[in-house]
Design a protein around this motif. Sequence first.
Motif, short mmCIF file in Angstrom:
data_model
loop_
_atom_site.label_atom_id
_atom_site.label_comp_id
_atom_site.label_asym_id
_atom_site.label_seq_id
_atom_site.Cartn_x
_atom_site.Cartn_y
_atom_site.Cartn_z
N ALA A 24 0.84 -1.20 0.00
CA ALA A 24 0.00 0.00 0.00
C ALA A 24 0.87 1.26 0.00
N PHE A 25 1.97 1.24 0.74
CA PHE A 25 2.88 2.38 0.75
C PHE A 25 3.52 2.58 -0.63
N GLN A 26 3.99 1.49 -1.23
CA GLN A 26 4.63 1.59 -2.54
C GLN A 26 3.63 2.08 -3.59
N ARG A 27 2.37 1.67 -3.48
CA ARG A 27 1.33 2.16 -4.40
C ARG A 27 1.14 3.67 -4.19
N LEU A 32 1.67 9.16 -6.12
CA LEU A 32 2.04 10.52 -5.74
C LEU A 32 2.79 11.23 -6.86
N VAL A 33 3.63 10.48 -7.58
CA VAL A 33 4.43 11.08 -8.66
C VAL A 33 3.75 10.93 -10.02
N GLY A 34 2.47 10.54 -10.01
CA GLY A 34 1.73 10.42 -11.25
C GLY A 34 1.91 9.10 -11.96
N GLY A 35 2.46 8.13 -11.26
CA GLY A 35 2.70 6.82 -11.85
C GLY A 35 1.72 5.79 -11.37
N LYS A 36 2.10 4.55 -11.55
CA LYS A 36 1.23 3.43 -11.20
C LYS A 36 2.10 2.26 -10.76
N LEU A 37 1.69 1.60 -9.68
CA LEU A 37 2.39 0.40 -9.23
C LEU A 37 1.89 -0.76 -10.08
N GLU A 38 2.79 -1.35 -10.85
CA GLU A 38 2.39 -2.46 -11.73
C GLU A 38 2.43 -3.79 -11.00
N ASP A 141 24.31 11.73 -15.84
CA ASP A 141 24.26 13.03 -15.17
C ASP A 141 22.84 13.60 -15.18
N ALA A 142 22.16 13.45 -16.31
CA ALA A 142 20.79 13.98 -16.42
C ALA A 142 19.82 13.17 -15.57
N ALA A 143 20.04 11.87 -15.43
CA ALA A 143 19.13 11.01 -14.67
C ALA A 143 19.31 11.15 -13.17
N GLU A 144 20.52 11.47 -12.72
CA GLU A 144 20.84 11.49 -11.28
C GLU A 144 19.90 12.35 -10.45
N PRO A 145 19.57 13.58 -10.86
CA PRO A 145 18.67 14.39 -10.03
C PRO A 145 17.29 13.76 -9.88
N PHE A 146 16.81 13.08 -10.92
CA PHE A 146 15.50 12.44 -10.85
C PHE A 146 15.52 11.25 -9.90
N VAL A 147 16.60 10.48 -9.95
CA VAL A 147 16.75 9.34 -9.06
C VAL A 147 16.86 9.82 -7.61
N GLY A 148 17.70 10.82 -7.38
CA GLY A 148 17.85 11.38 -6.04
C GLY A 148 16.55 11.91 -5.48
N LYS A 149 15.79 12.61 -6.32
CA LYS A 149 14.50 13.15 -5.89
C LYS A 149 13.53 12.02 -5.54
N ALA A 150 13.51 10.97 -6.35
CA ALA A 150 12.62 9.84 -6.08
C ALA A 150 12.94 9.20 -4.74
N LEU A 151 14.21 9.04 -4.45
CA LEU A 151 14.60 8.43 -3.17
C LEU A 151 14.25 9.34 -2.00
N ASN A 152 14.39 10.65 -2.16
CA ASN A 152 14.00 11.59 -1.11
C ASN A 152 12.50 11.60 -0.88
N ILE A 153 11.73 11.50 -1.96
CA ILE A 153 10.27 11.43 -1.83
C ILE A 153 9.87 10.21 -1.03
N GLU A 154 10.51 9.08 -1.32
CA GLU A 154 10.18 7.85 -0.60
C GLU A 154 10.45 8.00 0.90
N ALA A 155 11.58 8.59 1.27
CA ALA A 155 11.90 8.77 2.69
C ALA A 155 10.92 9.74 3.36
N THR A 156 10.62 10.85 2.70
CA THR A 156 9.68 11.83 3.25
C THR A 156 8.30 11.22 3.43
N GLN A 157 7.87 10.46 2.44
CA GLN A 157 6.57 9.82 2.51
C GLN A 157 6.53 8.72 3.58
N ALA A 158 7.65 8.03 3.78
CA ALA A 158 7.70 7.00 4.83
C ALA A 158 7.50 7.65 6.20
N GLU A 159 8.13 8.80 6.43
CA GLU A 159 7.96 9.51 7.70
C GLU A 159 6.50 9.90 7.89
#
Length: 167
Positions: A24-27, A32-38, A141-159
């Motif tokens: 449920a958390f992963q969904r 939250l980011v406009g995606g879908k848990l497959e 280099d272009a992908a890194e900020p998106f990956v970092g942001k995704a990981l930060n969103i996950e931590a913030t949402q877990a809290e």
Amino acid sequence: MALEATTTLNHPVNQVAAVFADEAFQRHVSELVGGKLESFTVDGDTASAFTATIVRQVPTGRLPELAKKFVGEHLTVTQVEKWTAPDADGSRHSDISVKVAGAPVDVTAVQRLIAEGAGTRLELSGTVSSSIPLLGGKIADAAEPFVGKALNIEATQAEAWLAGEIH
């Protein structure tokens, strides 16, 4: 490209690890980011060593136009987390690999949940790489900020999830 992130959550390691292994958390995070848990699977007992496999479809709307030409409107991202059993103090870590279907980007990382009093320090370190000759570094280099942001969103949402602010 190197990934480094550290944050503190005000909950014990066992609760933080349980949230990361909660479908449920992963969904919630995916939507939250406009995606879908497959799909979401957990192999093993989450109180011990286990592997979680998370497959998400995520929008490419925030990617540069050049990238969207190659990958379309959505990407399928497969994240595999191989969690260790808890240490004596409850701390644990996971080896994470992320593959992006249709894009030459791979992520490998180690996420550590370190017991600190009643809370948890989350540390993430890893790399973003691309297999395309000559352009691979620029793509990573272009992908890194998106990956970092995704990981930060996950931590913030877990809290917020653990605090009962969302569900």
